[in-house]
Write a protein that holds these residues in place. Structure first.
Motif: not given
Ligand code: PLP
Length: 416
Positions: A90, A92, A95, A170, A203
């Motif tokens: 995903n 996450t 990152l 975001s 991000d």
């Protein structure tokens, strides 16, 4: 010609909203064409051919399709190199890989846009779970100002302590503004005014292809995101990407696979064709999601609700938050979105205790890819100010219909 039956109130609000959206939609069509051309050019310049769509097994040595895909993504994202893998579970995870790829014990990770997204907090600060903190990486954070904007003076003052400065584009589950490329540029200038060397990471989740360039164009060293959001175009089945400066991408690859082997290994199985098709389709899917978002905000404003952003504000991501004001309205809204989904339209979403949240959360998602939020989806924590976060819409006609069905459900329950 009517397929669904909407009340007069809903039909007239939708018509008024469509009228208000005309200018925005014309601009979005231009953006879609420009980004579509950029994506096409990346395929042509990199000489993608049929053989690249077929994957490998085992170690994945000499996986030309995988290596070519990295180049296509890098070009679209304005980066020297990229790491695009279905193995990222995903956003996450991508990152996390980037943070662990770059940071070492005693380094400082400085978040300059307030607290990072919910799932990143465990990655950075969790206890006894292999978090950054467990490995001796310091964390420091500069809160946003009361209007939700970055504190540039404080960013310039505290950047010298950073090995890595972290920017979240975001809004996440907050009502702060999302930071567009020109705001990100100002943040980066503030960081660079006092620290020439730190790694600046963004991000980039939900932001890809919403503007005509990415944060790399204004000096970001690394940008990171998920393939079940914008860049997967609703076609990639899973995965994520990291893009940016070559030597940093190499470091991230050592964390993703193993030191020494890095990008040279990792078979692509049967995932390549979907990811190639996904990025090819992404400008159009992002445009449909943006139109759905612009329509939803115009329409709900027409119905008397506050929205973030407003329909005519410039976008830098596909998220819209609608302040509905009561738990009953949130639930009815999510039921309506679910009822208008292509998959699982017949199930009814219920609020539940989601790990990591202090209140119940209700989610509506009836997607071809589990959890894909480039597809129309909504989620809402049942707490003040009773706002729902809405994103996605693979096609505008179905996105718009989903939004109208959400309002219709509220109306049927006497909540409009
Ligand atoms: C979606 C998102 C992520 C990553 O979430 P995953 O569910 O792990 O893909 C990170 N940051 C922001 C701001 C996001 O919106």
């Amino acid at each position: 010609m009517e397929v669904f039956e909407f009340s007069e109130k809903i039909k007239s609000a939708a018509e008024a909203a469509m009228h208000k959206c005309k200018g925005q939609f014309a601009e979005l069509d231009r953006l879609c064409e420009y980004n579509g051309q950029r994506v096409l050019k990346a395929f042509i310049d990199n000489r993608v051919s049929e053989i690249h769509l077929k994957g490998t097994t085992g170690y994945g040595y000499d996986d030309e399709g995988r290596d070519k895909l990295d180049k296509v993504f890098a070009q679209v994202l304005g980066a020297e190199d990229a790491l695009v893998r279905h193995n990222f579970v995903n956003g996450t995870h991508a990152l996390t890989t980037a943070l662990f790829g770059v940071l070492r014990p005693k380094d400082t990770l400085l978040s300059v846009t307030g607290m990072p997204y919910d799932t990143m907090q465990e990655v950075i600060l969790g206890e006894n779970c292999g978090s950054m903190r467990d490995f001796g990486v310091n964390f420091s954070m500069i809160p946003l100002l009361s209007d939700g904007m970055p504190n540039y003076a404080e960013i310039a003052r505290r950047s010298p302590e950073a090995k890595l400065a972290y920017i979240q584009r975001s809004r996440g589950y907050s009502l702060r503004p999302s930071f567009d490329i020109s705001t990100i540029s100002k943040i980066i200038q503030a960081i660079r005014s006092s620290n020439r060397d730190c790694v600046i990471m963004v991000d980039n989740c939900y932001g890809e292809l919403v503007e005509d360039k990415e944060p790399t164009a204004v000096g970001a060293d690394l940008i990171v995101g998920s393939l079940i959001k914008n860049l997967g175009g609703g076609i990639a089945e899973t995965g994520g990407y990291i893009a940016g400066r070559s030597e940093l991408i190499e470091q991230c690859s050592y964390r993703l696979t193993c030191p020494g082997a890095g990008k040279e290994v990792g078979c692509s199985l049967n995932q390549l064709r979907g990811v190639y098709m996904g990025i090819f389709h992404a400008p159009e899917a992002v445009c449909a999601a943006l139109k759905t978002s612009v329509f939803a905000t115009a329409f709900f404003e027409q119905l008397g609700f506050e929205t973030f952003p407003k329909y005519n504000e410039k976008r830098t991501d596909i998220i819209a938050a609608l302040k509905l004001g009561s738990p009953e309205k949130l639930i009815a809204f999510c039921e309506g979105i679910q009822s208008g989904s292509p998959i699982d339209s017949f199930v009814s979403p219920e609020p539940w205790d989601m790990p990591g949240y202090d209140s119940k959360v209700i989610m509506a998602a009836g997607a071809f890819t589990m959890g894909a939020s480039i597809e129309l989806s909504a989620d809402a924590p049942l707490r003040e100010p009773y706002a729902v976060w809405l994103q996605g819409g693979l096609t505008f006609p179905t996105g718009k219909t989903g939004i109208m069905l959400a309002a219709q459900r509220m109306s049927e329950k006497g909540l409009l």
